[in-house]
Design an enzyme around this catalytic site. Structure first.
Site, PDB file in Angstrom:
ATOM      1  N   SER A  12       0.714  -1.577  -0.275  1.00  0.00           N
ATOM      2  CA  SER A  12      -0.206   0.444  -0.078  1.00  0.00           C
ATOM      3  C   SER A  12       1.022   1.378  -0.369  1.00  0.00           C
ATOM      4  O   SER A  12       1.825   1.548  -0.876  1.00  0.00           O
ATOM      5  CB  SER A  12      -0.931   0.312   0.656  1.00  0.00           C
ATOM      6  OG  SER A  12      -2.047   1.117   1.122  1.00  0.00           O
ATOM      7  N   HIS A  36      -7.374  -5.809   0.322  1.00  0.00           N
ATOM      8  CA  HIS A  36      -6.282  -5.049  -0.366  1.00  0.00           C
ATOM      9  C   HIS A  36      -5.558  -5.253   1.493  1.00  0.00           C
ATOM     10  O   HIS A  36      -4.189  -5.417   0.969  1.00  0.00           O
ATOM     11  CB  HIS A  36      -6.335  -3.724   0.387  1.00  0.00           C
ATOM     12  CG  HIS A  36      -5.532  -2.589   0.116  1.00  0.00           C
ATOM     13  ND1 HIS A  36      -4.270  -2.683  -0.295  1.00  0.00           N
ATOM     14  CD2 HIS A  36      -5.082  -1.231   1.249  1.00  0.00           C
ATOM     15  CE1 HIS A  36      -3.640  -1.469  -0.803  1.00  0.00           C
ATOM     16  NE2 HIS A  36      -4.076  -0.966   0.500  1.00  0.00           N
TER      17      HIS A  36
END
Length: 254
Positions: A82, A231
């Site tokens: 991320s 994610h």
């Protein structure tokens, strides 16, 4: 930057994402340290690292350069998830000679629209002077419509002090710099070495429309989707994620 080092061999530096710390990729470190020196870092405004009032990707990349110098390393493999993936990409684009290879987990070299407003609202509305336990803090976040998994992850930033509880992270600094965090301000460089993008099959962070931007700056890219993950792919299917990363880095190390 605060860091923890383990193992011996070609160095690999692991970089966590927003609201995280160096423990986020510890499972991957365990898989790598048999053949590599693994350095896990706390990014500025996170964990035990310094609090910054201004942070952007060029300055975060520069902090990685300082870490390499401190460790007497000329280069290393970098793995980032991320926001940490953006830090690793920025370093690879600005100082490609320092990045042996690159693994980017579920993020693209693009600017994103804001998507953490609910989280910031829940964190900033926490009545810190009233927090008497982690359960109190957890209830506050879930009542702010933050799912239980995300709430538990966020509360890894909560630490007990002599006067109650406080955040390890610099919440004010993260809010102030959020436009830089979701942005992308390194648009013209190219990283000419091997890199590996891994995305979660159910995540909305890396989409087909991002392929052109990835190929433009990372032409030697290979990619993999881990189905059944979002994610947090490294936490949801760690065995598959770790195997993919280890195989890629070992191939670049041989």
């Amino acid at each position: 930057m605060h860091y923890v080092s383990s193992g011996e061999g070609q160095p690999v530096i692991l970089i966590h994402g927003l609201f995280g710390n160096l423990d986020n990729l510890k499972n991957l470190a365990n898989a790598l340290e048999e053949n590599h020196q693994v350095i896990r870092v706390d990014l500025p405004n996170h964990g035990k690292s310094k609090h910054w009032q201004h942070m952007d990707y060029p300055s975060l990349a520069d902090e990685c350069v300082k870490l390499l110098h401190k460790l007497n390393l000329t280069e290393a493999h970098f793995v980032g998830h991320s926001m940490g993936g953006k830090v690793a990409m920025a370093l690879a684009l600005i100082h490609p000679e320092m990045v042996t290879s690159l693994v980017v987990a579920d993020i693209a070299p693009v600017a994103y629209s804001p998507r953490h407003q609910k989280v910031f609202a829940g964190l900033t509305s926490m009545p810190m002077e009233q927090v008497s336990s982690r359960k109190f803090a957890l209830d506050h976040l879930t009542n702010a419509d933050i799912d239980i998994g995300t709430s538990q992850f966020l509360l890894k930033n909560l630490q007990r002090t002599d006067n109650g509880f406080e955040w390890k992270m610099n919440l004010e600094g993260l809010i102030e710099n959020y436009s830089h965090i979701i942005g992308w301000d390194i648009p013209d460089s190219v990283y000419p070495k091997p890199c590996f993008f891994i995305r979660g099959g159910e995540s909305e962070y890396v989409l087909a429309e991002h392929s052109k931007a990835i190929m433009k700056q990372f032409p030697k890219v290979s990619a993999k989707t881990i189905n059944g993950t979002g994610h947090w792919l490294h936490a949801q299917k760690p065995e598959i994620f770790n195997r993919l990363v280890v195989e890629f880095i070992n191939k670049q190390s041989s």
